[in-house]
Design a protein around this motif. Structure first.
Motif, PDB file in Angstrom:
ATOM      1  N   GLY A 114       0.798  -1.220   0.000  1.00 33.02           N
ATOM      2  CA  GLY A 114       0.000   0.000   0.000  1.00 33.02           C
ATOM      3  C   GLY A 114       0.829   1.268   0.000  1.00 33.02           C
ATOM      4  O   GLY A 114       0.349   2.331   0.353  1.00 33.02           O
ATOM      5  N   ARG A 115       2.095   1.168  -0.403  1.00 34.90           N
ATOM      6  CA  ARG A 115       3.003   2.302  -0.339  1.00 34.90           C
ATOM      7  C   ARG A 115       2.538   3.491  -1.166  1.00 34.90           C
ATOM      8  O   ARG A 115       2.463   4.618  -0.683  1.00 34.90           O
ATOM      9  N   ASP A 116       2.194   3.213  -2.417  1.00 37.27           N
ATOM     10  CA  ASP A 116       1.808   4.321  -3.296  1.00 37.27           C
ATOM     11  C   ASP A 116       0.519   4.973  -2.839  1.00 37.27           C
ATOM     12  O   ASP A 116       0.398   6.195  -2.842  1.00 37.27           O
ATOM     13  N   LEU A 117      -0.409   4.131  -2.409  1.00 38.66           N
ATOM     14  CA  LEU A 117      -1.678   4.655  -1.906  1.00 38.66           C
ATOM     15  C   LEU A 117      -1.422   5.584  -0.720  1.00 38.66           C
ATOM     16  O   LEU A 117      -1.964   6.688  -0.636  1.00 38.66           O
ATOM     17  N   TYR A 120       0.046   8.954  -1.914  1.00 34.43           N
ATOM     18  CA  TYR A 120      -0.930   9.836  -2.549  1.00 34.43           C
ATOM     19  C   TYR A 120      -1.935  10.367  -1.548  1.00 34.43           C
ATOM     20  O   TYR A 120      -2.363  11.521  -1.636  1.00 34.43           O
TER      21      TYR A 120
ATOM     22  N   THR B   7      -2.104  10.223 -10.094  1.00 33.18           N
ATOM     23  CA  THR B   7      -2.817   9.985  -8.855  1.00 33.18           C
ATOM     24  C   THR B   7      -3.388   8.609  -8.666  1.00 33.18           C
ATOM     25  O   THR B   7      -3.743   8.245  -7.572  1.00 33.18           O
ATOM     26  N   GLN B   9      -2.162   5.525  -9.271  1.00 33.56           N
ATOM     27  CA  GLN B   9      -1.345   4.328  -9.339  1.00 33.56           C
ATOM     28  C   GLN B   9      -1.496   3.529  -8.066  1.00 33.56           C
ATOM     29  O   GLN B   9      -0.679   3.613  -7.164  1.00 33.56           O
ATOM     30  N   LEU B  10      -2.544   2.781  -8.008  1.00 34.40           N
ATOM     31  CA  LEU B  10      -2.691   1.932  -6.851  1.00 34.40           C
ATOM     32  C   LEU B  10      -1.702   0.794  -6.990  1.00 34.40           C
ATOM     33  O   LEU B  10      -1.362   0.382  -8.091  1.00 34.40           O
ATOM     34  N   PRO B  11      -1.219   0.326  -5.844  1.00 33.28           N
ATOM     35  CA  PRO B  11      -0.299  -0.800  -5.912  1.00 33.28           C
ATOM     36  C   PRO B  11      -0.977  -1.979  -6.604  1.00 33.28           C
ATOM     37  O   PRO B  11      -2.152  -2.235  -6.375  1.00 33.28           O
TER      38      PRO B  11
END
Lengths: 289, 320
Positions: A114-117, A120, B7, B9-11
Motif C-alpha cells: 500500500g506504499r503508493d496509496l 498519494y 494519482t 497508481q494503486l499498488p
C-alpha cells in the motif's frame, strides 16, 4: 469589420485588413503596457524608498542614502525578527530534509504494502488540510501540548505540512538513483545508515537541495502559522513583525519599514534566482497561507 | 500539491501481497540494494509519519470533535467544553455572517482566481509567445516577483499604492483623496490577489501553449482565421486538460488564501471577511473555538471536494 467572402481581395478589403492588424498591434502594446504597470507600480516603492533620504509613501526619485539601513541596524527588534526567521526556516528545513530523506529512501528501496496509496493519500491531505483551513485545531492542539509561544510549535506544524510533498518529490529522486553503489558498499560491510550518509546522500544531492530551498521559501514568508502560535514580540519572525510595523498604531516609521521590507525580501529573490538557474522552476502547494 | 502528480497508481495486487510468490520473485526484483529490510525501513519512515500524523492528520480529524463542542478560548467553556451536537452547524446555516462570508468568498474566488488570475495569466502567456526576448524577460520577471515576495511585504506595498493621501494610484489617476480600501474593499483585495497569484497561471499556460502543435496554428493562420477563432478552434481544444488543472488548483489555493487579511483585516466592517478571515476572527479573536472548528471542517470538506474533482479530471486525462 466582418469577414467577407469576396473571392478576390479588393483594395477595400486590404485596407480593412491593414487597419485591423494595426489596431491589433496597438491593442497588444497597450495591454502589455498595462500589465507592466500593474505588476511594476507596487514594487517600485520597494526599490526606491529604502534608499531615499526622506522616504515617503509618495513615489519619488530617491536622494540616495544608506541611512535607512542604519536605522534598521539600530532597531534590535527588527533585526532580531530576521534572525528569528532564519532560525524557524532553517529549523523546519532541517527537520523536513532529514525525515523526508529517511522516509523516501526507505519507501523507494523496500516494498511496503500500500506504499503508493499511502503517499498519494498523504499528498492529498497536505493539499486540503492547509494552514488556513486547520488553524483552529492546530491552535487548540498546540495549546493542549503546552507548546504555545515556542519556535518548536511553529517548526513542527510547518514541517508536518511540508513533509508529504517533500517525501513525494524525494522518492522520485531516490527511485532514479543507481543502486549498484549501495550494493558494493554493502559488500564491504557498511551499515544502512552509513550507506545512506556516504553513498545515497551524495547521489541524491540535487534533490535534497531542491527540497531545502523549497522548504526555506515556504517558511520564510509564511505569516499565519507564526502569527497564531507566537505571543511574545521578541519571538516574532520577520513576516509577523512586518505586519505589526504597519498595523500597530501611530505613524509608521517609513525609514525602518522600507529598509526592513527590502532586506526581508532579498533572500527569497536570491533563492529563486538560484533555483531557477540550477533546476528550472517548479512549484508545489503545501502550506500556503 | 505537485502540479504533475499522477494519482491513480494503486499498488498492483499480487506484486505486493505476501506469499510464496514474493519470495521467489524477490531475488530478481529486489530494489533493496542496501539490505535495509522491512524493520529498518519502518524505522526510517516512522519519524516522518509521526510528525505528519500529529500535526496534519490529527488536527483534521480533531475538527470533527471540536466542531460539536462549545469550546471557547477563555471562560467556563474553556475549562469544561460541553457537547452541543450539531448546533454549531445548524446555527451556521441561519447565521448572516457565515452566509455573507460564504458569498463574499465566492465572489472573491470567481473574481480573483478564475476571471482574474486565469484570464490574465493566459493572456500574458499568449502574448509573450510572439514578444521579443527582452519584453518577455521583463514581463515574466515582474509577474514572478509579485508571486515570490513575502505576503506581508506585498500587502504593505499595496497599502502604499492605495493610500488615500499619497498613494501612487491616486497620483496616477488623478483621483486625489480616494480611499480605495474603504470605498472599494472587495475590488481592492481581488486586484491584490490577482497581482499576487497570476504567476502560477502564467507559468502553467506558457508550458501548455508550448505543447500546441505549431503546424495547426500555422494552418489556421494561413487560412486567414482571426485570433479569437484560432483560440477557440485550435488552442483551447489542445490545452483543455491544462485549463482544468489550473482552474481547480487556483480555485483551491484562492479559497485558502489568508493574505487579504494583511491588507484589510477583514474590514471595513465585514466587507472583506472571506472565509479564512471569518474563521480567524471568530475563533482566535473572539475566542469561539467550537464554532470556528465547525467552520474549519466545512472548509476542509470544500477543499476535499475540489481536490477530488481535480483527481478525477487527472484520471480522465490519463485515460483519453
Amino acid at each position: 469589420m466582418t469577414i467577407t467572402d469576396q473571392p478576390a481581395p479588393t483594395r477595400h478589403h486590404d485596407a480593412a485588413r491593414f487597419t485591423r492588424a494595426a489596431l491589433g498591434r496597438i491593442g497588444r502594446y497597450v495591454f502589455i503596457g498595462f500589465v507592466i504597470a500593474f505588476f511594476a507600480l507596487p514594487v517600485l516603492w520597494l526599490v526606491t524608498a529604502p534608499f531615499d533620504r526622506a522616504p515617503a509613501l509618495r513615489l519619488s526619485v530617491p536622494e540616495f542614502t544608506l541611512r535607512n539601513f542604519q536605522v534598521l541596524l539600530e532597531n534590535p527588534y527588527a533585526l532580531r525578527s530576521l534572525w528569528n526567521s532564519v532560525i524557524i526556516s532553517l529549523g523546519t528545513m532541517a527537520i523536513v530534509l532529514v525525515l523526508a530523506a529517511l522516509a523516501s529512501y526507505a519507501l523507494s528501496r523496500v516494498r511496503v504494502p500500500g506504499r503508493d496509496l499511502l503517499l498519494y493519500t498523504l499528498l492529498l491531505l497536505s493539499a486540503i488540510v492547509t494552514g488556513t483551513a486547520a488553524m483552529v485545531p492546530i491552535f487548540v492542539l498546540i495549546t493542549e501540548l503546552r507548546l504555545m509561544d515556542t519556535y518548536l510549535a511553529v517548526v513542527l506544524v510547518m514541517a508536518g505540512g511540508l513533509l508529504p510533498a517533500a517525501i513525494f518529490i524525494l522518492k522520485d529522486f531516490m527511485d532514479n538513483t543507481p543502486k549498484s553503489y549501495e550494493e558494493s558498499a554493502r559488500v564491504f560491510g557498511a551499515s544502512s545508515l552509513q550507506i545512506l550518509r556516504h553513498v545515497v546522500v551524495p547521489i541524491a544531492r540535487p534533490g535534497l537541495a531542491t527540497i531545502a530551498v523549497w522548504g526555506v521559501v515556504q517558511v520564510w514568508g509564511n505569516f499565519l502559522i507564526p502569527f497564531i502560535l507566537l505571543r511574545s514580540p521578541d519571538q516574532f519572525p520577520a513576516a509577523v513583525v512586518m505586519f505589526t510595523l504597519y498595523t500597530e498604531g501611530g505613524q509608521p516609521n517609513l525609514a525602518l519599514i522600507s529598509a526592513f521590507s527590502l532586506l526581508f525580501s532579498i533572500p527569497v529573490v536570491l533563492l529563486y534566482l538560484f533555483v531557477n538557474k540550477r533546476y528550472g522552476f517548479r512549484f508545489y502547494g503545501g502550506i500556503k497561507s | 500539491m505537485p502540479t504533475t502528480s499522477p494519482t491513480d497508481q494503486l499498488p498492483q495486487g499480487p506484486r505486493d501481497s505476501a506469499g510464496p510468490l514474493r519470495r521467489q520473485s524477490k531475488r530478481r526484483l529486489d530494489p533493496d540494494a542496501a539490505g535495509l529490510g522491512r524493520a529498518r525501513a519502518s524505522a526510517f519512515v516512522a519519524p516522518a509519519m509521526v510528525l505528519i500524523g500529529v500535526f496534519l492528520v490529527f488536527p483534521a480529524l480533531w475538527t470533527l470533535y471540536l466542531g460539536v463542542t462549545n469550546w471557547r478560548l477563555t471562560g467556563l467553556a474553556a475549562a469544561e467544553p460541553e457537547f452541543v451536537g450539531l448546533d454549531n452547524y445548524i446555527d451556521a446555516l441561519t447565521d448572516d455572517r457565515f452566509l455573507g462570508s460564504l458569498s463574499r468568498t465566492f465572489v472573491f474566488v470567481i473574481g480573483s482566481a478564475l476571471a482574474g488570475q486565469m484570464v490574465l495569466g493566459f493572456t500574458i502567456a499568449w502574448l509573450m509567445r510572439s514578444a521579443g526576448k527582452t519584453m518577455r524577460g521583463v514581463v515574466e520577471t515582474l509577474v514572478l516577483l509579485a508571486w515570490i515576495l513575502p505576503a506581508s511585504v506585498i500587502a504593505w506595498l499595496w497599502l502604499v499604492l492605495l493610500d488615500r493621501r499619497d498613494g501612487t494610484l491616486n497620483m496616477i489617476l488623478g483621483t486625489e483623496g480616494t480611499a480605495w480600501l474603504l470605498e472599494y474593499p472587495m475590488q481592492s483585495i481581488i486586484a491584490f490577489n490577482i497581482f499576487n497569484g497570476t504567476a502560477f497561471s502564467m507559468l502553467l499556460f506558457s508550458s501548455a501553449l508550448a505543447s500546441v502543435p505549431p503546424s495547426q496554428l500555422e494552418t489556421a493562420r494561413m487560412s486567414g482565421a482571426r485570433t479569437l477563432a484560432i483560440l477557440r478552434d485550435v488552442v483551447f481544444p489542445n490545452i483543455r486538460g491544462h485549463i482544468l488543472t489550473v482552474m481547480l488548483l487556483v480555485t483551491l489555493w484562492t479559497f485558502n488564501v489568508f493574505t487579504p487579511f494583511l491588507l484589510t483585516g477583514g474590514g471595513p466592517g465585514q466587507e472583506t471577511e472571506i472565509f479564512p478571515v471569518l474563521i480567524y476572527r471568530l475563533a482566535l479573536q473572539t475566542g469561539e473555538l467550537g464554532r470556528g472548528a465547525a467552520f474549519s471542517l466545512i472548509m476542509i470538506v470544500i477543499n476535499l471536494v475540489i481536490a477530488l474533482i481535480y483527481l478525477r479530471v487527472l484520471r480522465e486525462r490519463r485515460h483519453t
